[in-house]
Design a protein around this motif. Structure first.
Motif, PDB file in Angstrom:
ATOM      1  N   ARG A  51      34.420  -8.809  35.349  1.00 37.73           N
ATOM      2  CA  ARG A  51      35.434  -8.703  36.406  1.00 37.73           C
ATOM      3  C   ARG A  51      35.812  -7.243  36.653  1.00 37.73           C
ATOM      4  O   ARG A  51      35.954  -6.816  37.799  1.00 37.73           O
TER       5      ARG A  51
ATOM      6  N   THR B 262      48.799  -2.963  35.255  1.00 40.61           N
ATOM      7  CA  THR B 262      48.204  -4.009  36.096  1.00 40.61           C
ATOM      8  C   THR B 262      49.060  -4.356  37.310  1.00 40.61           C
ATOM      9  O   THR B 262      48.537  -4.557  38.405  1.00 40.61           O
TER      10      THR B 262
ATOM     11  N   MET C 106      38.313  -1.222  27.964  1.00 41.58           N
ATOM     12  CA  MET C 106      39.023  -2.374  27.414  1.00 41.58           C
ATOM     13  C   MET C 106      39.918  -1.849  26.305  1.00 41.58           C
ATOM     14  O   MET C 106      39.438  -1.305  25.311  1.00 41.58           O
TER      15      MET C 106
ATOM     16  N   ILE D 209      43.232  -4.719  35.076  1.00 38.90           N
ATOM     17  CA  ILE D 209      43.299  -6.184  35.063  1.00 38.90           C
ATOM     18  C   ILE D 209      43.662  -6.597  33.639  1.00 38.90           C
ATOM     19  O   ILE D 209      43.680  -5.768  32.724  1.00 38.90           O
ATOM     20  N   TYR D 210      43.911  -7.852  33.446  1.00 41.30           N
ATOM     21  CA  TYR D 210      44.128  -8.362  32.088  1.00 41.30           C
ATOM     22  C   TYR D 210      42.820  -8.875  31.505  1.00 41.30           C
ATOM     23  O   TYR D 210      42.133  -9.687  32.129  1.00 41.30           O
ATOM     24  N   ALA D 211      42.485  -8.384  30.312  1.00 37.20           N
ATOM     25  CA  ALA D 211      41.450  -9.044  29.517  1.00 37.20           C
ATOM     26  C   ALA D 211      42.071 -10.258  28.838  1.00 37.20           C
ATOM     27  O   ALA D 211      41.457 -11.327  28.746  1.00 37.20           O
ATOM     28  N   ARG D 212      43.309 -10.061  28.354  1.00 37.92           N
ATOM     29  CA  ARG D 212      44.074 -11.197  27.834  1.00 37.92           C
ATOM     30  C   ARG D 212      45.558 -10.925  28.043  1.00 37.92           C
ATOM     31  O   ARG D 212      46.088  -9.915  27.566  1.00 37.92           O
TER      32      ARG D 212
ATOM     33  N   TRP E 247      44.433  -5.545  26.978  1.00 43.05           N
ATOM     34  CA  TRP E 247      44.508  -6.552  25.922  1.00 43.05           C
ATOM     35  C   TRP E 247      45.596  -6.106  24.942  1.00 43.05           C
ATOM     36  O   TRP E 247      45.309  -5.610  23.863  1.00 43.05           O
TER      37      TRP E 247
ATOM     38  N   GLU F 263      33.858 -12.421  30.606  1.00 41.89           N
ATOM     39  CA  GLU F 263      34.431 -12.557  31.944  1.00 41.89           C
ATOM     40  C   GLU F 263      35.255 -11.330  32.313  1.00 41.89           C
ATOM     41  O   GLU F 263      35.162 -10.813  33.438  1.00 41.89           O
ATOM     42  N   ALA F 264      36.073 -10.840  31.378  1.00 44.90           N
ATOM     43  CA  ALA F 264      36.911  -9.667  31.654  1.00 44.90           C
ATOM     44  C   ALA F 264      36.059  -8.432  31.931  1.00 44.90           C
ATOM     45  O   ALA F 264      36.360  -7.653  32.843  1.00 44.90           O
TER      46      ALA F 264
ATOM     47  N   SER G  68      28.066 -10.110  28.559  1.00 45.21           N
ATOM     48  CA  SER G  68      28.579  -9.600  29.840  1.00 45.21           C
ATOM     49  C   SER G  68      27.478  -8.970  30.679  1.00 45.21           C
ATOM     50  O   SER G  68      27.606  -8.873  31.907  1.00 45.21           O
TER      51      SER G  68
ATOM     52  N   ALA H 148      40.907  -2.786  31.276  1.00 47.84           N
ATOM     53  CA  ALA H 148      40.996  -4.220  31.000  1.00 47.84           C
ATOM     54  C   ALA H 148      41.991  -4.354  29.851  1.00 47.84           C
ATOM     55  O   ALA H 148      41.680  -4.041  28.697  1.00 47.84           O
TER      56      ALA H 148
END
Length: 467
Positions: free
Chosen positions: A422, A392, A357, A399-402, A378, A418-419, A295, A376
């Motif tokens: 972002r 979110t 995260m 945001i969503y990590a997953r 998850w 990416e997460a 990252s 983030a």
């Protein structure tokens, strides 16, 4: 009635997140010069005191710990390959703690001799343990919901569907994840056994949340009368929201960690932790490791297996990372891997921390929100998918990590990288960080004199110390 003639008895469930909440609440209640009696199985009382962040429960002479032995049933080790990530290995301990019923009843009887009113605050999952309060005329009970008001409302509504939803709430419902994969059948049976008519004689419900976050759902819960009464109090965040001194950095490893953070730029570090109930396979952990490194962002990552039934017994499984990984990231100054217990509140409250995260357990969520840190998300199990939706979709501070719908996909380093980018360096992430910081400020002001949370807490204390 003089408030010194009232005592409060806390009865937490033994999962770490639940223990943490009611021990933090004990601090808030004891500040009103009310004696608080914390009732727990011996091992888990020790665990709660060891892991608490931001203050020292042993320094508070108003908090009295009552520790009882319960039967010891063997717990299997955490299973990182389980189809459902819910900590099914802890079920023997979850059932064993129900043996606190008799010692709790004896304690109530003893307290009734010297106290004019006994106020019991019990975790929703400990209803059967406290049921004998009805034999003590001076005792009254308040139920504590360990999840967000958002989760509590939807759990209840999707079973009863007695309330007609307005258009806005209906549109929210369409975004709420299903409970598929959140719990094991065995735990759902435990929940059902506690979800009895007993709660209808509760005097009200407490939430570790705030009206500044969830007023809409707190009002909906009042309409639904979850505990048999329309009374509820949102007196969160329970966790401390400010630090006058660094009480958590007493160990050498923690001091080194905070010293490392001190050297980083503001909002440049992402903190990565998935709580106490999730086990990753070595392969998954290696993908996360590679993703964090790729990252290009600074990070602190807590790498630990899920809690065992007794965290003090035996060795924890050591999760394997890529060869030379920890030494390499330390040498390059890009990250820190924490193998033990991290001072999470202090990390989240540090100016260098700019993202988290997280599995979105409610403790971690409230700590991040109150510190103004974007998430983030998850989610792994239980209430976490719905907490992630709240953060979110409604609060806009993550945001969503997953996403929950992708939970069965293999963990990939590219997804992690990416997460992180972002959240930490994109224009979208910067906007979310600003919104999280603003909301954190609102939440922190709410705990001050005259603030929304303080008024709620004052109102609850007035209720339990009424003449």
């Amino acid at each position: 009635m003089d408030k010194n003639e009232v005592c409060v008895v806390m009865v937490p469930f033994i999962a770490q997140g639940h223990l943490n909440q009611l021990l933090h609440l004990s601090r808030l209640i004891s500040a009103y010069d009310l004696p608080v009696h914390f009732v727990c199985a011996t091992t888990y009382s020790r665990q709660a005191k060891l892991r608490i962040h931001g203050w020292d429960p042993l320094s508070d002479s108003n908090i009295h710990f009552h520790e009882f032995l319960v039967p010891s049933f063997p717990n299997p080790p955490p299973n990182p390959n389980a189809a459902i990530r819910f900590p099914a290995h802890l079920m023997p301990s979850f059932k064993a703690v129900m043996h606190l019923r008799d010692p709790f009843a004896k304690l109530l009887s003893d307290l009734s001799i010297t106290t004019k009113r006994i106020v019991i605050i019990h975790d929703y999952l400990m209803s059967s343990v406290v049921q004998d309060f009805v034999t003590v005329p001076t005792a009254e009970v308040y139920m504590f919901q360990s999840c967000s008001a958002f989760c509590a409302f939807w759990y209840h509504w999707e079973v009863t569907q007695t309330l007609s939803l307005d258009a806005e709430t209906e549109s929210i419902w369409k975004k709420v994840p299903s409970l598929e994969g959140c719990f094991t059948d065995e735990f759902l049976e435990l929940m059902d056994s506690e979800d009895s008519s007993f709660k209808k004689i509760s005097s009200g419900t407490l939430y570790d949340t705030s009206k500044v976050l969830e007023e809409k759902f707190l009002e909906l819960l009042k309409i639904e009368e979850i505990s048999g009464t329309s009374k509820n109090w949102a007196i969160g965040p329970f966790n401390p929201v400010g630090f006058t001194e660094r009480k958590d950095s007493g160990t050498e490893s923690n001091r080194l960690l905070i010293n490392w953070l001190d050297k980083q730029k503001a909002n440049s570090v992402i903190y990565v932790s998935f709580g106490t109930t999730v086990s990753f396979t070595d392969e998954e952990a290696k993908e996360i490791a590679i993703g964090l490194e790729e990252s290009g962002q600074k990070f602190i990552w807590v790498v630990r297996d899920a809690d065992k039934g007794n965290i003090f017994a035996g060795e924890d499984r050591r999760i394997e990372l890529p060869e030379g990984y920890e030494e390499r990231i330390e040498r390059r100054g890009v990250g820190v891997v924490v193998r033990g217990w991290a001072p999470q509140i202090e990390i989240l409250g540090h100016p260098s921390t700019g993202g988290f995260m997280s599995h979105c357990g409610w403790n971690s969520s409230m700590e991040a929100i109150s510190m103004g840190i974007p998430i983030a998300a998850w989610p792994m199990h239980a209430d976490q998918p719905r907490n992630a939706t709240l953060i979110t979709e409604l609060l806009g501070t993550g945001i969503y990590a997953r996403e929950w719908a992708r939970r069965d996909e293999k963990v990939a380093a590219s997804m992690v990288a990416e997460a992180v980018r972002r959240l930490m360096v994109s224009e979208e992430g910067c906007g979310i960080r600003k919104k999280a910081a603003e909301l954190g400020g609102v939440v922190r002001r709410s705990v001050e004199d005259g603030g929304v949370m303080r008024k709620e807490l004052d109102a609850f204390v007035a209720e339990i110390t009424r003449p």
